[in-house]
Design an enzyme around this catalytic site. Structure first.
Site, PDB file in Angstrom:
ATOM      1  N   GLU A 128      46.493  56.521  13.825  1.00 28.92           N
ATOM      2  CA  GLU A 128      46.515  55.174  14.377  1.00 28.92           C
ATOM      3  C   GLU A 128      45.112  54.696  14.593  1.00 28.92           C
ATOM      4  O   GLU A 128      44.191  55.451  14.843  1.00 28.92           O
ATOM      5  CB  GLU A 128      47.341  55.063  15.651  1.00 28.92           C
ATOM      6  CG  GLU A 128      47.341  56.282  16.497  1.00 28.92           C
ATOM      7  CD  GLU A 128      48.098  56.090  17.797  1.00 28.92           C
ATOM      8  OE1 GLU A 128      48.400  54.948  18.181  1.00 28.92           O
ATOM      9  OE2 GLU A 128      48.346  57.096  18.444  1.00 28.92           O
TER      10      GLU A 128
ATOM     11  N   THR B  21      47.216  49.817  18.795  1.00 32.74           N
ATOM     12  CA  THR B  21      46.836  50.558  17.592  1.00 32.74           C
ATOM     13  C   THR B  21      47.770  50.208  16.442  1.00 32.74           C
ATOM     14  O   THR B  21      48.960  49.982  16.642  1.00 32.74           O
ATOM     15  CB  THR B  21      46.912  52.086  17.816  1.00 32.74           C
ATOM     16  OG1 THR B  21      48.255  52.442  18.133  1.00 32.74           O
ATOM     17  CG2 THR B  21      45.970  52.539  18.906  1.00 32.74           C
TER      18      THR B  21
ATOM     19  N   ASN C 144      49.611  51.781  13.463  1.00 31.32           N
ATOM     20  CA  ASN C 144      50.029  53.113  13.023  1.00 31.32           C
ATOM     21  C   ASN C 144      50.207  53.082  11.520  1.00 31.32           C
ATOM     22  O   ASN C 144      50.917  52.238  11.003  1.00 31.32           O
ATOM     23  CB  ASN C 144      51.354  53.494  13.685  1.00 31.32           C
ATOM     24  CG  ASN C 144      51.196  53.647  15.185  1.00 31.32           C
ATOM     25  OD1 ASN C 144      50.761  52.707  15.868  1.00 31.32           O
ATOM     26  ND2 ASN C 144      51.504  54.809  15.690  1.00 31.32           N
TER      27      ASN C 144
HETATM   28  N1  RBF Z   1      46.134  60.601  22.592  1.00 27.45           N
HETATM   29  C1  RBF Z   1      46.038  61.805  23.201  1.00 27.45           C
HETATM   30  O1  RBF Z   1      47.045  62.381  23.545  1.00 27.45           O
HETATM   31  N2  RBF Z   1      44.822  62.406  23.424  1.00 27.45           N
HETATM   32  C2  RBF Z   1      43.661  61.820  23.067  1.00 27.45           C
HETATM   33  O2  RBF Z   1      42.600  62.408  23.269  1.00 27.45           O
HETATM   34  C3  RBF Z   1      43.721  60.537  22.443  1.00 27.45           C
HETATM   35  N3  RBF Z   1      42.596  59.891  22.056  1.00 27.45           N
HETATM   36  C4  RBF Z   1      42.672  58.678  21.483  1.00 27.45           C
HETATM   37  C5  RBF Z   1      41.506  57.987  21.122  1.00 27.45           C
HETATM   38  C6  RBF Z   1      41.568  56.760  20.519  1.00 27.45           C
HETATM   39  C7  RBF Z   1      40.294  56.062  20.154  1.00 27.45           C
HETATM   40  C8  RBF Z   1      42.825  56.147  20.277  1.00 27.45           C
HETATM   41  C9  RBF Z   1      42.913  54.823  19.606  1.00 27.45           C
HETATM   42  C10 RBF Z   1      43.981  56.817  20.619  1.00 27.45           C
HETATM   43  C11 RBF Z   1      43.930  58.066  21.218  1.00 27.45           C
HETATM   44  N4  RBF Z   1      45.076  58.743  21.606  1.00 27.45           N
HETATM   45  C12 RBF Z   1      45.001  59.958  22.205  1.00 27.45           C
HETATM   46  C13 RBF Z   1      46.397  58.239  21.201  1.00 27.45           C
HETATM   47  C14 RBF Z   1      47.107  57.449  22.249  1.00 27.45           C
HETATM   48  O3  RBF Z   1      47.831  58.351  23.037  1.00 27.45           O
HETATM   49  C15 RBF Z   1      48.031  56.505  21.490  1.00 27.45           C
HETATM   50  O4  RBF Z   1      47.259  55.494  20.911  1.00 27.45           O
HETATM   51  C16 RBF Z   1      49.098  55.881  22.340  1.00 27.45           C
HETATM   52  O5  RBF Z   1      49.932  56.838  22.858  1.00 27.45           O
HETATM   53  C17 RBF Z   1      49.945  54.903  21.491  1.00 27.45           C
HETATM   54  O6  RBF Z   1      50.587  55.546  20.438  1.00 27.45           O
HETATM   55 MG    MG Z   2      50.468  51.669  17.847  1.00 27.24          MG
END
Ligand code: RBF
Ligand code: MG
Length: 333
Positions: A274, A227, A229
């Site tokens: 992100e 991702t 940020n």
């Molecule tokens: N993090 C969460 O804690 N809960 C989520 O439901 C969640 N959904 C995500 C959905 C998408 C499409 C993306 C790109 C990220 C999501 N994340 C979520 C964040 C994820 O934890 C994070 O990208 C990683 O921890 C890297 O920073």
């Molecule tokens: Mg990232």
């Protein structure tokens, strides 16, 4: 944007598209032949603003004059009431870009100060519009008033028009499905996550931009979803959650999914935005990324395992693909 110095060294900022062939001063030369001007905050540059600017363009063509919009930075309410002011929908840079894209010859950004606010509307009109912009015609929104005590309304402007020789038109509100298109309504929609509803009122997807900064380094390594940020400085953000969106890279709008929030699965204490760009992997650190929000998919949640989070993100991507390919035709900026 270049500095625009008018007769009395009043400073406007100016953005194209038209460089003026007929003067030493590239900023005010074209205006000097006479202009049709609208003035407002134009936060969101929504369908109501767009209708108003169409009136300006038509009138300018009819009268053989150039077209201009005068707007302010910071937003007057930010100067007048400070932190209680509503968060702006767009940064002034995006606002100027959207205004210029409508085909105006000039978009003038005027620094808003308490001194400016306390000017009598008569003085403002004479110095800034009649003298600096050679205004021959003015178009105002249905609810616009300005200057000390907000006395500068349609009636007063019509009076001043007789004195200085300009006409005044007042645009009517634009209605969509029974509601008035307004910046306030758009802010509410965005705050509730209703980015698709906000887009209908703006005629454009809601976009944020910011620099790509280093995150937690979990995305690619741990989840398999890298991702970008994005450094947040916009005060208005869509409600926390997961969104289908487009990310703008070198003038291409690439399908993406974004997460705004605190990553409850990992318990971050800082809000982040992100963006995972589909089928893309390149280093974007330091670049400015624009994210255009198409639709809210869900709330962020805490999962029972990393695998469950990964499976959910896969499903988000799968859900977004068809949605984004049918939204592509709606992309403007
Ligand atoms: N993090 C969460 O804690 N809960 C989520 O439901 C969640 N959904 C995500 C959905 C998408 C499409 C993306 C790109 C990220 C999501 N994340 C979520 C964040 C994820 O934890 C994070 O990208 C990683 O921890 C890297 O920073
Ligand atoms: Mg990232």
């Amino acid at each position: 944007m270049h500095l625009f110095n008018s007769v009395e060294e009043l400073t406007f900022k100016y953005s194209g598209p038209a460089p003026c062939p007929d003067s030493d001063n590239p900023a005010c030369g074209g205006l000097k032949k006479g202009s049709v001007v609208t003035i407002g905050n134009f936060d969101g540059v929504h369908l109501g603003h767009q209708a108003l600017i169409k009136i300006v363009l038509n009138k300018a063509a009819e009268l053989g004059l150039c077209s201009a919009a005068v707007t302010f930075n910071p937003h007057p309410l930010q100067v007048l009431i400070g932190p209680q002011a509503p968060p702006m929908i767009n940064s002034s840079a995006l606002r100027m870009e959207y205004l210029a894209a409508l085909g105006l010859d000039y978009t003038l950004l005027l620094e808003f100060t308490r001194e400016l606010a306390s000017l009598e509307p008569e003085d403002f009109v004479r110095r800034y519009l009649v003298e600096a912009c050679a205004m021959r015609h003015m178009v105002v929104g249905y609810d616009y008033s300005f200057g000390r005590g907000r006395r500068g309304n349609f009636e007063l402007l019509s009076e001043l028009g007789k004195k200085y020789g300009f006409g005044v038109d007042q645009a009517s509100p634009v209605m969509l499905d029974g509601e008035v298109v307004s910046s306030t309504r758009i802010r509410e929609y965005i705050g509730e996550g209703g980015v698709a509803e906000a887009a209908r009122l703006m005629g454009r997807f809601y976009a944020l931009e910011g620099e790509v900064v280093h995150g937690f380094k979990r995305g690619a390594a741990l989840l398999g979803f890298p991702t970008a940020n994005i450094q947040l400085d916009n005060p208005l953000l869509p409600k926390c959650g997961v969104y289908a969106c487009f990310a703008k890279i070198a003038d291409n709008m690439l399908p993406a999914v974004a997460n705004i929030g605190y990553n409850p699965h990992f318990g971050n204490d800082k809000l982040s935005l992100e963006c995972h760009i589909l089928d893309f992997s390149a280093d974007l650190y330091g670049q400015t990324l624009r994210v255009s929000f198409v639709r809210r998919l869900r709330d962020e949640k805490k999962f029972s395992s990393i695998e469950a989070l990964i499976a959910r993100i896969k499903a988000d991507v799968a859900e977004s693909r068809p949605l984004l390919s049918s939204a592509e035709s709606l992309l403007t900026l």
